[in-house]
Design an enzyme around this catalytic site. Sequence first.
Site, PDB file in Angstrom:
ATOM      1  CG  PHE A   1      -2.000   1.173   1.338  1.00  0.00           C
ATOM      2  CD1 PHE A   1      -3.014   0.726   0.446  1.00  0.00           C
ATOM      3  CD2 PHE A   1      -1.999   2.269   1.953  1.00  0.00           C
ATOM      4  CE1 PHE A   1      -3.767   1.818   0.278  1.00  0.00           C
ATOM      5  CE2 PHE A   1      -2.961   3.128   2.035  1.00  0.00           C
ATOM      6  CZ  PHE A   1      -4.018   2.972   0.964  1.00  0.00           C
TER       7      PHE A   1
ATOM      8  CG  ASP B   1      -0.909  -2.401   6.819  1.00  0.00           C
ATOM      9  OD1 ASP B   1      -2.148  -2.843   7.377  1.00  0.00           O
ATOM     10  OD2 ASP B   1      -0.560  -1.370   6.003  1.00  0.00           O
TER      11      ASP B   1
ATOM     12  CE1 TYR C   1      -9.832   2.724   6.658  1.00  0.00           C
ATOM     13  CE2 TYR C   1      -8.931   4.017   8.467  1.00  0.00           C
ATOM     14  CZ  TYR C   1      -8.988   3.582   7.060  1.00  0.00           C
ATOM     15  OH  TYR C   1      -7.729   3.806   6.509  1.00  0.00           O
ATOM     16  CE  LYS C   2      -8.476  -0.950   5.200  1.00  0.00           C
ATOM     17  NZ  LYS C   2      -9.104  -0.137   3.945  1.00  0.00           N
TER      18      LYS C   2
ATOM     19  NE  ARG D   1     -10.122  -2.632  -3.221  1.00  0.00           N
ATOM     20  CZ  ARG D   1      -9.482  -2.099  -1.724  1.00  0.00           C
ATOM     21  NH1 ARG D   1      -8.489  -2.499  -1.341  1.00  0.00           N
ATOM     22  NH2 ARG D   1     -10.245  -0.995  -1.248  1.00  0.00           N
TER      23      ARG D   1
END
Length: 395
Positions: free
Chosen positions: A123, A200, A225-226, A370
């Site tokens: 990322f 991560d 927040y996912k 996605r």
Amino acid sequence: MATPHDLDATDPLSGFRDRFVIDDDLVAYLDGNSLGRLPKATQERLAAFVREEWGGRLIRGWTESWVDLPVTVGDELGAALLGAAAGQTVIADSTSVNLYKLLHAAAGVRPGRDEIVIDATNFPTDRYLVESVARARGMTVRWVTPDLVDNVTVEVLRPALGERTAVVLLSHVDYRSGTLLDLASLTAEVHAAGGVVIWDLCHSAGVVEIELDALEVDFAVGCTYKYVNAGPGAPAFAYVAERHLAAAEQPIAGWWSAADLFAMADTYETSPTIRRLLSGTPPVAGILAVQQGVRLIAEAGVEQIRAKSEALTAYAIELLDEAGLEIVTPREPALRGSHVTVRHPDARRLAEDMVERGVVPDFREPDLIRLGLSPLTTSFAEAAAGIAVLVGLAE
């Protein structure tokens, strides 16, 4: 193939969907791997906090409960999501800030070694921070270039390791393909080379079974927040294995990481506990939202969540295969997280058109769509409806 309604009828987690705010104007929300839905319990908890604690107790709230929240909620998250014993996980800041702290701390526990290893497909934040910390500490970045789907394996990583390896940073689930890395084997490989590893966990925390203590992971970081459903900009978490706490020096020394928070001492003395990862005043409302999300996951159980994730992604792959779309996510359930990625030359337009038709996916450059399948909130019927729209647009 079983119908989506039959699959929903036999889903042991189907009842959890009713405990979230579901947007009636959407055909399908397939982006829970970027921002999870709002738990109804969080609405109630934050309303009570505003009314009774902030509104009613004001500054007294700090000494009554708020001061300890970063650690107490960190312990809850660690136990429910990370396989981490108490005293090693803290809720603070953003993923980026926590990762910055952990990169410095990890490099510091391996003095005399001057290389940080990371894959070139990680990322952007992870890559940018590795380069930044390497420059600041006079270290060298060793890049690994893996295949999109196979991703970082022991065979890919091993040639980059050696006596100069200080830190290896890896993402447990690839943010593009959804590939799930072998955390156990890769951690052992880094340790065999004498380095430490930072994982991560942004795309795996709350949806994949994780055992940080048992697998002797050194450091870990992740957002909430996912799949934790703590809301936009919710504070992240940081994990430091107990064996590294005494030596873990982070670069943002603030009063919340001091040994005596309210002493206001002339000189700084670092807390001997996980509080040493803190810096400034914690976001109380955000941490309370994390707590509600963690408690929902603990109630459902990560093992059951993982089982539904595998079933949802398998179902999605079956539908996409029938339509002849190209999938760049591993076919083996044990090798993928909870999103399925489609490659299409016109992916950006398709994603935009899906949104216009009430289906929210996620586009990633240059040609990837996605489809995030969040087990507590995504039904099989919703997944089928969203994929039907994608298939219709792609024809």
